[in-house]
Every structure is written in structure tokens, then in C-alpha cells.
Design an enzyme around this catalytic site. Sequence first.
Site, PDB file in Angstrom:
ATOM      1  N   HIS A   1       3.602   6.565  -6.755  1.00  0.00           N
ATOM      2  CA  HIS A   1       2.760   7.639  -7.285  1.00  0.00           C
ATOM      3  C   HIS A   1       3.510   8.971  -7.162  1.00  0.00           C
ATOM      4  O   HIS A   1       3.576   9.756  -8.122  1.00  0.00           O
ATOM      5  CB  HIS A   1       1.441   7.686  -6.505  1.00  0.00           C
TER       6      HIS A   1
ATOM      7  N   HIS B   1       1.738   4.510  -2.767  1.00  0.00           N
ATOM      8  CA  HIS B   1       1.850   5.960  -2.570  1.00  0.00           C
ATOM      9  C   HIS B   1       3.205   6.465  -3.035  1.00  0.00           C
ATOM     10  O   HIS B   1       3.311   7.496  -3.708  1.00  0.00           O
ATOM     11  CB  HIS B   1       1.693   6.288  -1.080  1.00  0.00           C
TER      12      HIS B   1
ATOM     13  N   HIS C   1       0.830  -1.201   0.000  1.00  0.00           N
ATOM     14  CA  HIS C   1       0.000   0.000   0.000  1.00  0.00           C
ATOM     15  C   HIS C   1       0.872   1.262   0.000  1.00  0.00           C
ATOM     16  O   HIS C   1       0.703   2.157  -0.835  1.00  0.00           O
ATOM     17  CB  HIS C   1      -0.909  -0.033   1.234  1.00  0.00           C
ATOM     18  N   GLU C   2       1.802   1.320   0.958  1.00  0.00           N
ATOM     19  CA  GLU C   2       2.637   2.519   1.076  1.00  0.00           C
ATOM     20  C   GLU C   2       3.578   2.688  -0.116  1.00  0.00           C
ATOM     21  O   GLU C   2       3.884   3.809  -0.528  1.00  0.00           O
ATOM     22  CB  GLU C   2       3.425   2.490   2.386  1.00  0.00           C
TER      23      GLU C   2
END
Length: 603
Positions: A399, A396, A392-393
Site C-alpha cells: 500500500h 501495508h 498482513h504487513e
Amino acid sequence: MSKSKTLPKRSEIAAEDKWRLEDIYPTDAAWEQDVQKAKKLSDELAAKKGTLSQSAQHLLDALTLQDELLKTLDQVYVYARMRRDEDNANSTYQGLTDRATALSTQVYGSTSYIQPEILDIPTEELESWINQNSGLAHYRILLNEITRFKPHTLSSEEEELLANMSELASAPSKIYGMLNNADIKFPMIKDENGEEVELTKGRYTQFMESKDRRVRKEAFEALYSTYGKFRNTIAAALTSSVKADVFYARTRKYPSALYSALFADNVDVSVYDNLIATIREHLPLMHRYIALRKKALGVDELHMYDLYVPIVPEVDMKIPYDEAVQTIKEALHPLGDDYGKVLGEGFTNGWIDVHENEGKTSGAYSWGAYTTHPFVLMNYQDNVNNMFTLAHEMGHALHSYYSNKNQPYTYADYKIFVAEVASTLNEALLMDHLLKTTTDKQKRMYLINYYLEQFRGTVFRQTMFAEFEKIIHAKEEEGEPLTADRLNELYRELNVAYHGPEMVIDKEIDLEWERIPHFYRHFYVYKYATGFSAATSLSKQILEEGEPAVNRYLQFLKGGSSDYPLNLLKGAGVDMTSPEPIREALAVFKELLEEMEQLIAES
């Protein structure tokens, strides 16, 4: 669970398991140089007050200087705060963070006149300047966005006053953060082996997944009895934060704090309301899952501390950090070679702070400055949940990487509405990989249950949080006092509605609002649910279409804030103005639930 009775000190963590903040500043002295640079730039920008309407060049000079100033400030603040997050008890970095916060107040004060002065320029004249000045054309999107805020922008003097209040407005969050991360201490509890182990926020999730119900119950009660001692203090902090949200919304003439929070993303309140309404409509699915969990665990009563233990208890899935890294690399292979190359760099080149240590900020996040690679804070525990958190991180982080590499500073900072898409899509691809490569029936059941839990936690639970935020802000706007007892009551009502008749709503869970730091970042959590829904759709497109969908998605990652979030998502292939993506996600939940019901029936 480590046999260590207490957490290691920061100095005891291996260098290869720490992020390399030296990539931002090699020394604190170098940080100090940028502090002085930011102060100088701030003074220079403040001196331009009153000149922006004189000519296109004056406006361009101010906007260019503002970019340089804010880019420097970002780097100064990020470094100080992340150093503090390594150990919140470290007074040196408490001091640096306080100085960075004070500097931010000064800087926002020095820039507060810019938006009002731009709005004072006649629209036709401003458009003419943009068309005739190639440098100013770069700021066309920014200037159009400022114009959109015209009804909610105050005079230059009033904007400066609000900017100077920012440190006061952030005080509730800061006070809560210090209490929650530095001062609050939890008791020792007995683990599965009967050994005394310190309860920490990082270890709490692992305890809640324990197959020993005594351990779950003891950890649950110990955590909330500790929070309960601070209920009035934390209620005062949260209420003050809500009051600040309402104050700013009213001062800027927004209809409500909710409207104000969504306006920056150009998202209509109907998107928020539709999320809650759609989830409420599908709560029978959630209740059905709760009933299945109760049946699978074979308990007479299902308690809140039974929500996280796998309902396939004989499967012991320990995932060491190195194994998690390798699995994530394989799972994200459908995103292409370039994505994989950057991902590998992140895992090996000082991006990630892996382990929990004494005083370290809890949870996980991705952050960084435009001028450096992203960073990820973890408190890694050897379980499936933490592997997904890492994926998940890193979503980020990549991105941010792609946005920073492909957008100028002015447009590199993407909106949070789209941020949760990038992170959750990684989780969706990871789950798809695991389900495709897992042949063991029990492990498959475990993974399906985990995915169901992701839906419960990310879609249902975050929507419950979102509804709680909407309620407490509305209560404040109506003038109703938000005492600790009232917050407990409101939170309990939501738990009863969302979990249904098969769940025992333990009194301790009434206090859960005390331990949710996102409530100090108002109307943020709904984006987890909308992001999960968008990611579910996009991941399916990537797996089914291949390269065309990947290319659309990478363009989305590179988009930054060069367009509104909803438009960027449409370009990637999903329309969030409709409730359909949420319904599609819940259809996947239903399908998984039916498979799990069948597998349990066959067991």
C-alpha cells in the site's frame, strides 16, 4: 520452538534475514547530514512566519519548503527509530532516536504558524489564489482540509506552544515502550520437552498454541505475573497518555477525545459507535464459538490460556519462513502481475527484518520513508499465525509502495483507517487460497478454526479493545481516577461480556491492558475491525469479478490521502458508513462456525 535457551544477539542474525536500512542512509554520518539539513530548513521556514497572507507566491513558497522539510524529517526519524528497534538496548541508536524526537519537536514548532496563518486568509481570497496560481493548485486538497480544521485551530502562538509540548505528550508512550521492550524480562519456563526455555513476548504466542496445556498455563501465568509487578507503573503511563488525549481534545475545542481522534479521517463518531453496537448485537455468535472450543478441547473448564491452541490438536502445521513466502506469493496471485512483481521484490530486496533477537522491538509492523521502499519488522516464528502476519504487513508495505509511487509527498501518506484494509485483504486472500488447496479434512478444520480465530481476534477482540478505550477516555473526561485496580475492573467486565458464560475469566487476564501498546495510540484499534469487514467484502469482489475489481482495488492503493478514507473505499467498492459490511463479515463468521460445528460432530 528453537532449542536455544536465550535469544541470539543482533550480530548473530544472518545478513539476508535483516532489513537493509542502508537503503535509507548508507552510514550514520549520512543521517547526520540530513539532521543538519532539516535544522537549516526548519530555520528557513520559521523565518517565513507572518508572510503567508501577503501573496499566493509567499504561501506557495512556505508550503513547498514545508514539504521538503517534512520529507527530510521523516527519513531522519524513520532511520533512527528503526535502528533502535533492531536492539532497544543499543545506546547509540537510543541517542539517535532521542535526537530525532527532539528535532521533530523543533520542526513542528517551526511549522506551527502555517495552519493558523492560512486560516487568517479570507476564504474567497484563498480560493482566488488557488485558481490563479498553478503551483498553489497542487495544494488545493491540503488547503481545503486545513479549512475544515478551522474550528479546532488555535492562534499561532498557542499552536507553537502545543507543538513544543509534543515531546512531553509522547513521554507516556516512550516510557511504556522502553519498559515493555528493553527492561521487562520474563522467567524461564519448561517447554513440551521439559527443557528450560526463556519466555519472550515473541515466543508467547507459540507457547499459547502448544498442545501441552501445562505449557500454556505456565506461560500465561509467567507472563502476567511479570506484568503484574509493574501494574502501578504501567497504569500511571496509560493514564497519563489518556490525560494527554483529553487535554489536546479540550484545548482544540472538540466535544471529546474520541471525536478528536476520528475527525482527522473525517469519520463520524457514529461509525465507531455502530461498530461496538453491531458487535454487541452479535456476541451470541462469539459465545457459541467459545462453547464449541470448550467442547472440541474436551475440557471441563475453558480458560483464557485455552483460546489460542488449535482445536484440531493432531494437526501440526509448522510453516518455515521460506515456505510462508512462497505460499503468500501464490495466494496473492489474483491481485495481478504487477502486484506480484512488487511483492517478490519486497521478499528478496532487503525490505524485511525476519527473526527475533535480543533487545529487538516485539511484534510486527510496516514502516518507511517516502524516499525509499517500505520496510517490515517481523519476529517470525514457524506457525500459521506468523505467515498471516507476514502477509498482513506486506499488505501495508505494498500500500505504501503504490501510494508513494503514484502520489506526490503532500498526499502520499494514507490514513490509518484505510491502511488496515490493504493488510487484511491479503490475509483474506491467503485464507481463501489455503482452503481451496487443502484437501486433508483435519487440516481444513485447522484452517477454518484459524479463520474463526482471526474473526475473534480482529473483529471481536479489537472491538473489545475499542470499547475499553472509549470507556477509559470517558472516565477521564468525567474526572474519575483510573487506578490500576479500576483499569483491571473495567477490563474484566468487558472480558466477561465478550466471552460469555462458558469461559473462565482468569484473574491474570485482568492485566492484559498492560501489554497492549496500541492503547498509547488512542482510538486506533477499531480500524482493525472496520478494516477486516471492508477487506472481507473487497476480497470477495476480487475473487468473483477478477480484473475490474482488481483495477478498482489498485486505484484505491494508489490513492494515498488524495481523498477522504470513506470516499476511497467507496471507489474500491465498499461503503463503510453503513453497518452492513460488519454484518456481512459476521455472516461469514457464522457460516464458518456452522461448518466447524458440523465437522467436529462428524469427527
